[in-house]
Every structure is written in structure tokens, then in C-alpha cells.
Write an enzyme that holds these catalytic residues in place. Structure first.
Site, PDB file in Angstrom:
ATOM      1  N   HIS A  19       2.105  -7.111 -12.409  1.00  0.00           N
ATOM      2  CA  HIS A  19       1.050  -7.042 -11.500  1.00  0.00           C
ATOM      3  C   HIS A  19       2.137  -5.592 -11.653  1.00  0.00           C
ATOM      4  CE1 HIS A  19       4.548  -7.091  -8.375  1.00  0.00           C
ATOM      5  NE2 HIS A  19       4.310  -5.886  -7.682  1.00  0.00           N
ATOM      6  N   HIS A  30       2.857  -2.380  -9.182  1.00  0.00           N
ATOM      7  CA  HIS A  30       2.930  -1.833  -8.427  1.00  0.00           C
ATOM      8  C   HIS A  30       3.243  -0.271  -8.022  1.00  0.00           C
ATOM      9  CE1 HIS A  30       4.923  -0.865  -4.321  1.00  0.00           C
ATOM     10  NE2 HIS A  30       5.710   0.200  -4.601  1.00  0.00           N
TER      11      HIS A  30
HETATM   12 ZN   LIG Z   1       4.029  -3.937  -4.432  1.00  0.00          ZN
END
Ligand SMILES: [Zn+2]
Length: 198
Positions: free
Chosen positions: A117, A119
Site C-alpha cells: 500500500h 503510506h
Molecule cells: Zn500508514
């Protein structure tokens, strides 16, 4: 007001919000937002292009124990932070970055990462602020411009703007003068922001 574009183009799905309770932060709260990076082109979430959210300079590119490959860009008072990248596009000696430049690719590097993912954080004076607020402000400005047909239609070489009366050829030195004569209710600061967002 600092206004930004989104760091991911192909998908927009927040999995962890700013300030959300996050046990993996030692009982603390999550700073910034986590964004899904799985797309049709990158079904495992690795390799999705990540873009600079505003004009700025490369401030830091490093491997962080928790955040993995991390890029920090500076935009005046603010910083944008991109974590867990698989790869960055930093080139030695290259200091400037334009909004929309691809600064790297999503990944799952760093120990606080349960699957690929992005951040993403916006910081001011070392304090992490809610990025969604700045994205919303950017979208509001773009929508405002759309409603008034001040749209940048060409990005490479000469800048062309769609203003009342048709498409106008503009360059960086004459654009403000022409836009301000052809539109109403826009100030120079907003206009500069708009250049970053379109
Ligand atoms: Zn994060």
C-alpha cells in the site's frame, strides 16, 4: 491554503485514515492515510506509479526501518511523505520536482506494512496533518475553475487555456495577465495553485 493533487491516479481507496486508532503505532494513532495500490495493471499492489502532489524539491530519499523506502518532498512550509515504496525515481543531482511527476512505485517495504500500500502524509513543522483536507481543497479549486472554463488543455510546450471566447495560447509570463482579464473572482495565488493541479 496548501492545495494538492492525489498521489495515485488509477485508484482511490483509503484503508486507514488520518488519526485513526492504530495498534501497530504502539497504541497510538495513524499519521496520514494508507491508500490501496492494487489496480488492474498491478493486481498485487506493487509497482503502481506514485506522483508528486505539488511542485517542490526532493528533500530526502531513504530507507526507513518502519516505512521502508521513503520519499520526502518539500513544498515551502509543507512536506509530503510517501512510504513503503518498492522503487524511487530519484536521480542524483536532480532537485526540482513538478506536480504530477512520477516519484516512485508502490511496494511493501518496511516492517510496519501488512501488504502492499502507500503510506502518505502531509507535514508542517514536523506535525502530520490530515492529507484529505488538502486534497479536498485542491479538488474544490479545480471544480471552481471548471465551472468558469479556465482549463489548461495543453501541458507540454506552450500552455493553452480554455477561457471565455475560446482557446488562448499562453506562456508562463503572459498567462496571469490574460487569465485575469478573461475571468472574474480569481486571484494570483489561486491561479498559481491551479497550474499545479491541472
Ligand atoms: Zn500508514
Amino acid at each position: 491554503m496548501f492545495r494538492i493533487r492525489k498521489p495515485i491516479k488509477d485508484i482511490w481507496y483509503i484503508t486507514v485514515y488520518h488519526n485513526q486508532l492504530a495498534k501497530w503505532y504502539k497504541g497510538g494513532r495513524h499519521k496520514g492515510i494508507d491508500l490501496r495500490t492494487r489496480t488492474k495493471k498491478h493486481p498485487n499492489g506493487i509497482g503502481t506509479p506514485i506522483y508528486a502532489v505539488a511542485d517542490g524539491i526532493w528533500e530526502r530519499v531513504r530507507y526507513d526501518y518502519k516505512m521502508g523506502n521513503t520519499v520526502i518532498l518539500r513544498h515551502g512550509d509543507h512536506q509530503s511523505v510517501y512510504g513503503h515504496l518498492s522503487k524511487t525515481n530519484y536521480v542524483e543531482g536532480y532537485t526540482g520536482v513538478k506536480a504530477g511527476d512520477c516519484i516512485g512505485y508502490s511496494g511493501d517495504t518496511g516492517v510496519i506494512c501488512f501488504g502492499p500500500h502507500l503510506h502518505f502524509e502531509i507535514r508542517k513543522n514536523g506535525i502530520s496533518l490530515d492529507p484529505e483536507k488538502f486534497i479536498k481543497a485542491g479538488e474544490n479549486l479545480v471544480n471552481w475553475a471548471r465551472a468558469r472554463a479556465i482549463l489548461r488543455v495543453e501541458n507540454k510546450g506552450d500552455i493553452k487555456f480554455l477561457v471565455k471566447g475560446g482557446v488562448v495560447d499562453l506562456n508562463q509570463s503572459n498567462c496571469w495577465e490574460i487569465i485575469s482579464k478573461n475571468t472574474w473572482g480569481i486571484n494570483e495565488n489561486d491561479f498559481k495553485n491551479l497550474l499545479n493541479l491541472l
